[in-house]
Design an enzyme around this catalytic site. Structure first.
Site, PDB file in Angstrom:
ATOM      1  N   ASP A  22     -17.793  16.122  -2.244  1.00  0.00           N
ATOM      2  CA  ASP A  22     -18.087  14.782  -1.747  1.00  0.00           C
ATOM      3  C   ASP A  22     -17.487  13.716  -2.664  1.00  0.00           C
ATOM      4  OD1 ASP A  22     -19.130  12.853  -0.110  1.00  0.00           O
ATOM      5  OD2 ASP A  22     -21.186  13.040  -0.822  1.00  0.00           O
ATOM      6  N   GLY A  25     -13.430   9.588  -0.338  1.00  0.00           N
ATOM      7  CA  GLY A  25     -13.261   8.233   0.161  1.00  0.00           C
ATOM      8  C   GLY A  25     -13.629   7.179  -0.865  1.00  0.00           C
ATOM      9  N   ARG A  26     -14.738   7.399  -1.567  1.00  0.00           N
ATOM     10  CA  ARG A  26     -15.160   6.439  -2.584  1.00  0.00           C
ATOM     11  C   ARG A  26     -14.198   6.411  -3.758  1.00  0.00           C
ATOM     12  NH1 ARG A  26     -20.866   8.548  -3.679  1.00  0.00           N
ATOM     13  NH2 ARG A  26     -20.159  10.303  -2.404  1.00  0.00           N
ATOM     14  N   TRP A  27     -13.636   7.577  -4.100  1.00  0.00           N
ATOM     15  CA  TRP A  27     -12.634   7.642  -5.167  1.00  0.00           C
ATOM     16  C   TRP A  27     -11.435   6.756  -4.815  1.00  0.00           C
ATOM     17  CZ3 TRP A  27      -7.533   9.098  -5.534  1.00  0.00           C
ATOM     18  CH2 TRP A  27      -7.043   9.402  -6.797  1.00  0.00           C
ATOM     19  N   HIS A  39      -8.425  12.061  -0.045  1.00  0.00           N
ATOM     20  CA  HIS A  39      -8.419  13.437   0.461  1.00  0.00           C
ATOM     21  C   HIS A  39      -7.282  14.240  -0.170  1.00  0.00           C
ATOM     22  CE1 HIS A  39     -11.629  12.596   3.168  1.00  0.00           C
ATOM     23  NE2 HIS A  39     -10.935  11.740   3.907  1.00  0.00           N
ATOM     24  N   SER A  68     -19.348  20.367  10.952  1.00  0.00           N
ATOM     25  CA  SER A  68     -19.361  20.169  12.405  1.00  0.00           C
ATOM     26  C   SER A  68     -19.729  18.738  12.759  1.00  0.00           C
ATOM     27  CB  SER A  68     -20.342  21.154  13.056  1.00  0.00           C
ATOM     28  OG  SER A  68     -21.598  21.126  12.410  1.00  0.00           O
ATOM     29  N   LEU A 133     -10.902  37.006  -6.342  1.00  0.00           N
ATOM     30  CA  LEU A 133     -11.826  35.932  -5.982  1.00  0.00           C
ATOM     31  C   LEU A 133     -11.928  35.849  -4.470  1.00  0.00           C
ATOM     32  CD1 LEU A 133     -13.543  33.358  -6.693  1.00  0.00           C
ATOM     33  CD2 LEU A 133     -11.402  32.054  -6.519  1.00  0.00           C
ATOM     34  N   SER A 198     -26.833  18.910   3.308  1.00  0.00           N
ATOM     35  CA  SER A 198     -26.021  18.509   4.461  1.00  0.00           C
ATOM     36  C   SER A 198     -25.629  19.670   5.376  1.00  0.00           C
ATOM     37  CB  SER A 198     -24.765  17.760   3.978  1.00  0.00           C
ATOM     38  OG  SER A 198     -25.129  16.548   3.361  1.00  0.00           O
TER      39      SER A 198
END
Length: 262
Positions: A22, A25-27, A39, A68, A133, A198
């Site tokens: 998360d 966008g704020r970054w 992104h 979703s 991994l 979430s």
């Protein structure tokens, strides 16, 4: 991607880490950039975290890339995310394969373009036998969707006479979930300062340790992950036992989660 393993304390490291990435966008907003820039920066953070999980010999890493509910975002942003998903697969799959990473995508793929669906399948085929991994990308995924699709699969088996309702227990149900072949997440990380899960892996995270950090996802690096691992190592996981019982089980070399000898 060049990875050198570092010593791991198996008793102190999680086998499976799940992350809600998360803050892209704020970054970008803090830097007066379009959300798309956030992104793209987030993809670089994904690469760093994968590399560090390989170094620390983490068994599984599950990343929540697109829920979703994210279809509700502006169409232009959704389109960019789909394009970024496709181009990232094209650029990174071979590198993941070279480093022994098994890539898998969970979620309802029917909403994706045919090109993206095919690229996902190609990446999964190429990396399917790798063991260093288990990297899972949750895309068009929701915990409620996962539970519903498992319920429908079980209902179909009952209707066909392949399964009796009384035979449906926890193990049977879990075998129909998207991550049935992996251990449940030991550590959940959410970046960006929000403190909620979430709709992510709702069934699987019943006993997962939760870790929230204010760091925005593009700023989350190997040092950030190491802080989360150290925090996890300090915790005592009780799984319904008392602290004293857990200590006794550990002395007896019994795993409190499974009640089996280590």
């Amino acid at each position: 991607m060049e990875v050198s393993a570092v010593p791991a304390d198996d008793d102190r490291l999680p086998r499976h880490i799940a992350i809600v990435m998360d803050g892209n966008g704020r970054w970008a907003k803090k830097r007066l950039l379009p959300r798309t820039a956030g992104h793209r920066a987030g993809v670089a953070a994904v690469r760093k975290v994968i590399e560090h999980c390989l170094k620390r010999r983490i068994e599984a890493l599950t990343l929540f890339a697109f829920s979703s509910e994210n279809w509700r975002r502006p169409p232009q942003e959704v389109s960019l995310l789909m394009e970024l998903f496709l181009t990232t697969l094209e650029r990174e799959t071979e590198k993941l394969h070279e480093n022994g990473v098994r890539l898998r995508v969970i979620g309802d793929r029917r909403a994706f373009s045919p090109a993206l669906q095919e690229r996902i399948s190609e990446a999964e085929r190429l990396t399917g036998e790798n063991t260093q991994l288990n990297l899972t990308i949750a895309a068009n995924y929701g915990g409620r969707w996962d539970i519903l699709q498992a319920t429908r699969a079980l209902a179909k088996r009952v209707a066909q006479g392949d399964l009796r309702p009384e035979d449906i227990d926890t193990h049977c149900f879990e075998s129909h979930l998207a991550l049935a072949d992996l251990p449940e997440p030991d550590l959940f990380i959410r970046t960006g300062g929000e403190q909620r899960i979430s709709n992510f892996l709702l069934w699987q995270m019943a006993y997962t340790e939760l870790y929230f950090t204010p760091a925005l996802w593009p700023d989350f690096d190997d040092q950030s992950l190491e802080l989360a691992l150290k925090d996890y190592a300090r915790r005592q996981r009780r799984f319904g036992y008392t602290s004293e019982q857990v200590e006794d089980l550990v002395l007896e070399n019994v795993c409190p989660k499974t009640n089996e000898f280590r």
